[in-house]
Scaffold this active site. Structure first.
Site, PDB file in Angstrom:
ATOM      1  N   THR A  20     -39.459  25.948 -10.671  1.00  0.00           N
ATOM      2  CA  THR A  20     -39.751  24.607 -10.171  1.00  0.00           C
ATOM      3  C   THR A  20     -39.999  23.789 -11.431  1.00  0.00           C
ATOM      4  OG1 THR A  20     -42.129  24.995 -10.018  1.00  0.00           O
ATOM      5  CG2 THR A  20     -40.844  25.477  -8.052  1.00  0.00           C
ATOM      6  N   HIS A  21     -39.571  22.551 -11.393  1.00  0.00           N
ATOM      7  CA  HIS A  21     -39.667  21.685 -12.582  1.00  0.00           C
ATOM      8  C   HIS A  21     -38.933  22.315 -13.774  1.00  0.00           C
ATOM      9  CE1 HIS A  21     -42.978  19.584 -10.417  1.00  0.00           C
ATOM     10  NE2 HIS A  21     -43.287  20.821 -10.061  1.00  0.00           N
TER      11      HIS A  21
ATOM     12  N   SER B  86     -13.405  24.898 -28.219  1.00  0.00           N
ATOM     13  CA  SER B  86     -13.522  23.641 -28.943  1.00  0.00           C
ATOM     14  C   SER B  86     -12.365  23.535 -29.924  1.00  0.00           C
ATOM     15  CB  SER B  86     -14.854  23.612 -29.696  1.00  0.00           C
ATOM     16  OG  SER B  86     -14.785  22.723 -30.792  1.00  0.00           O
TER      17      SER B  86
ATOM     18  N   ASN C 165     -16.967  26.684 -23.610  1.00  0.00           N
ATOM     19  CA  ASN C 165     -17.594  25.579 -22.879  1.00  0.00           C
ATOM     20  C   ASN C 165     -17.406  25.694 -21.358  1.00  0.00           C
ATOM     21  OD1 ASN C 165     -18.472  24.347 -25.252  1.00  0.00           O
ATOM     22  ND2 ASN C 165     -16.516  23.291 -25.525  1.00  0.00           N
TER      23      ASN C 165
ATOM     24  N   LYS D 151      -8.055   3.787   1.936  1.00  0.00           N
ATOM     25  CA  LYS D 151      -7.237   4.982   1.667  1.00  0.00           C
ATOM     26  C   LYS D 151      -7.419   5.582   0.282  1.00  0.00           C
ATOM     27  CE  LYS D 151      -4.125   3.030   4.879  1.00  0.00           C
ATOM     28  NZ  LYS D 151      -5.082   1.885   4.930  1.00  0.00           N
TER      29      LYS D 151
ATOM     30  N   GLU E 291     -19.139  21.382 -15.686  1.00  0.00           N
ATOM     31  CA  GLU E 291     -19.435  19.997 -16.072  1.00  0.00           C
ATOM     32  C   GLU E 291     -18.622  19.004 -15.238  1.00  0.00           C
ATOM     33  OE1 GLU E 291     -20.439  19.981 -20.718  1.00  0.00           O
ATOM     34  OE2 GLU E 291     -18.647  21.102 -20.208  1.00  0.00           O
TER      35      GLU E 291
ATOM     36  N   TYR F  58      -9.497  -6.338  12.648  1.00  0.00           N
ATOM     37  CA  TYR F  58      -8.850  -5.868  11.422  1.00  0.00           C
ATOM     38  C   TYR F  58      -8.877  -6.957  10.349  1.00  0.00           C
ATOM     39  CZ  TYR F  58      -5.450  -4.175   8.060  1.00  0.00           C
ATOM     40  OH  TYR F  58      -4.858  -3.767   6.904  1.00  0.00           O
TER      41      TYR F  58
ATOM     42  N   LYS G  44     -17.174  28.141 -30.048  1.00  0.00           N
ATOM     43  CA  LYS G  44     -17.589  27.554 -28.766  1.00  0.00           C
ATOM     44  C   LYS G  44     -16.864  28.123 -27.553  1.00  0.00           C
ATOM     45  CE  LYS G  44     -20.073  24.683 -28.008  1.00  0.00           C
ATOM     46  NZ  LYS G  44     -19.912  23.221 -28.033  1.00  0.00           N
TER      47      LYS G  44
ATOM     48  N   ASN H 245      -2.119  -2.479  13.123  1.00  0.00           N
ATOM     49  CA  ASN H 245      -3.573  -2.289  13.089  1.00  0.00           C
ATOM     50  C   ASN H 245      -4.008  -1.043  13.851  1.00  0.00           C
ATOM     51  OD1 ASN H 245      -3.367  -4.670  11.761  1.00  0.00           O
ATOM     52  ND2 ASN H 245      -4.366  -5.938  13.319  1.00  0.00           N
TER      53      ASN H 245
ATOM     54  N   GLN I  86      -7.524  -1.983   4.161  1.00  0.00           N
ATOM     55  CA  GLN I  86      -6.502  -1.184   3.470  1.00  0.00           C
ATOM     56  C   GLN I  86      -7.115  -0.427   2.290  1.00  0.00           C
ATOM     57  OE1 GLN I  86      -2.338  -2.610   3.035  1.00  0.00           O
ATOM     58  NE2 GLN I  86      -2.865  -2.924   0.901  1.00  0.00           N
TER      59      GLN I  86
ATOM     60  N   SER J 116       0.820  -1.210   0.000  1.00  0.00           N
ATOM     61  CA  SER J 116       0.000   0.000   0.000  1.00  0.00           C
ATOM     62  C   SER J 116       0.857   1.264   0.000  1.00  0.00           C
ATOM     63  CB  SER J 116      -0.934   0.006   1.217  1.00  0.00           C
ATOM     64  OG  SER J 116      -0.192  -0.195   2.406  1.00  0.00           O
TER      65      SER J 116
END
Ligand code: ARG
Length: 459
Positions: free
Chosen positions: A156-157, A278, A286, A326, A291, A318, A284, A109, A323, A23
């Site tokens: 709303t909606h 783009s 963006n 992480k 996003e 344990y 464009k 541990n 492990q 690890s």
């Protein structure tokens, strides 16, 4: 090359085992926490008479040297350094043979559980500070919008509903982020428990004093049960949830900015420094940050659900499965920090197209509820008022006449009601506490600013 358990084994580990098991590539991020834990442990061992003061001092000096080596990236890792705990202990012992006593009464541990708690405590503080910084950006944008009197349609909606002050909209996101701060602080509190002294699972026959290590590391509480201490990763799941919920809020902000920046809405212009172009279409611009804020929330949710699945079948105490805490945890911290910094820049540099917002909000249909409420003030039952206005809306939409003319000519409504449809009139009518009109939003603004000061003190 020896392993930590070479006494019991005739041969060394296979390459495949090492590749799966090691690890170090991701837990070396916790080297400061690991070294701090060892400092506390070594001081405790000396305090209870298991280490001489001279041994303690040579080990502490070696730990300092190891920290410097890791910090300056001059630390040389060995093939058998399967994790950061192994690497630090190996190097300390190379520098000071007394290092062979450092692991007395300790297991990896309780060591790893301590390290993860310490890093969560630190990283949550960093994330919370970034959230607060972003909330301050939202407050600044709200102040500017309030000063200028900007308003937009509330939806709303995703259908235009009623006008609200733009400041109200910014502050709505600000309050949601306050709940994220609460959740982060709660997760930090749950992490702030010392588990060093639980040993592998059952404590120790040696006269350890876990309260000394707890105090040394500044933990608020100490474990009650050694099995639970080393088997518990609830605090990791709590943290992943707090980060996921925060990510979901950032995603919703992102989604709105994507809509607002579209030509269809045209509510905001994105700053060049915080948008992309783009490779093919020259026109464009963006909203990539927005996003990615939306996209990365999926990854955060995945880390939470994936880790819960990892935990759910584990018997006490344990298990090596743990492990797997992480990588999702560290990635979640990194993802949230990157997203917050970028969104912060995007929102602070937005150009508000207040004319477009106002024109959309002044669409006469957005004031339909106000017309019905006008009738209520004249004594009509709301359900009837709703019917009267609804019928006028239907006739207007069918092309009979503009709504304002139908309202002016209506026996119940008339010219006084028609004035509600004038641009900017409806927004000023929202006066109830916590609502989106200019007067309550000014009150809310002060409450939010005061709340940020409370948050700053907690973080
Ligand atoms: N690298 C391990 C982890 O992250 C450290 C604990 C190892 N404990 C053990 N019994 N093998 O969980």
């Amino acid at each position: 090359m020896t392993t930590l358990w070479h006494g019991r084994f005739a041969g060394g580990p296979s390459g495949a085992l090492q590749a799966l098991n090691d690890s170090l590539p991701f837990d070396r991020r916790m080297y400061r926490e690991d070294i701090d834990g060892s400092r506390a442990h070594v001081s405790m061992l000396c305090a209870v008479g298991l280490l001489g003061a001279d041994e303690r001092d040579t080990i502490l000096a070696a730990l300092d040297q190891v920290e410097t080596e890791l910090e300056s990236e001059t630390f040389e890792f060995a093939v058998n350094d399967e994790d950061i705990h192994t690497a630090v202990e190996r190097r300390v012992t190379e520098i000071a043979p007394a290092g062979a006593k450092m692991h007395t009464g300790r297991s990896r541990n309780d060591q790893v559980a301590t390290d993860v708690r310490l890093i969560v405590r630190r990283e949550i503080g960093e994330v919370a500070a970034l959230v607060l910084r972003f909330q301050r950006v939202l407050l600044e944008r709200a102040d500017e919008a309030l000063e200028a009197g900007w308003y937009l349609p509330g939806y709303t909606h995703l259908q235009r509903a009623q006008p609200v002050m733009l400041a109200h909209h910014f502050l709505a996101h600000g309050w949601a982020l306050s709940r994220d701060i609460d959740r982060l602080m709660e997760a930090r509190q749950r992490s702030n428990v010392s588990v060093l002294g639980a040993g592998a699972l059952a404590g120790s026959s040696l006269p350890l004093d876990p309260s000394i290590t707890a105090a040394h590391l500044g933990f608020a509480q100490m474990f009650e049960n050694s099995l639970d201490a080393v088997g518990d990763r609830d605090f990791v799941a709590d943290t992943l949830y707090a980060l996921s919920m925060l990510g979901v809020h950032l995603s919703r902000i992102g989604e709105e900015l994507i809509l607002w920046a579209s030509e269809e809405f045209g509510f905001v212009l994105l700053d060049d420094a915080f948008s992309t172009g783009s490779s093919m279409m020259p026109q464009k611009k963006n909203p990539d940050i927005a996003e990615l804020a939306r996209g990365k929330s999926g990854r955060l949710i995945g880390h939470l659900t994936g880790f819960l699945a990892t935990l759910k079948g584990l018997p006490l105490a344990y298990n090596k499965d743990m492990q797997e805490d992480k990588e999702p945890l560290f990635d979640a911290f990194d993802t949230v920090k990157l997203t917050l910094s970028a969104l912060d820049g995007l929102v602070s540099t937005l150009t508000i197209q207040s004319d477009v917002m106002a024109a959309a909000a002044d669409s006469p249909y957005s004031a339909a509820t106000d017309l019905a409420e006008f009738l209520v003030t004249k004594g009509m039952a709301f359900r009837d008022a709703h019917g009267v206005v609804g019928a006028l809306v239907q006739r207007s939409l069918a092309g009979e006449a503009a709504l304002v003319d139908l309202v002016a000519a209506n026996e119940h409504l008339g010219p006084e009601a028609a004035s509600i449809l004038e641009p900017g009139a409806a927004i000023a009518r929202r006066v109830t506490p916590g609502s989106g009109g200019p007067v309550p939003v000014a009150v809310q603004r002060d409450r939010f600013a005061a709340h940020l000061e409370v948050e700053a003190a907690r973080i």
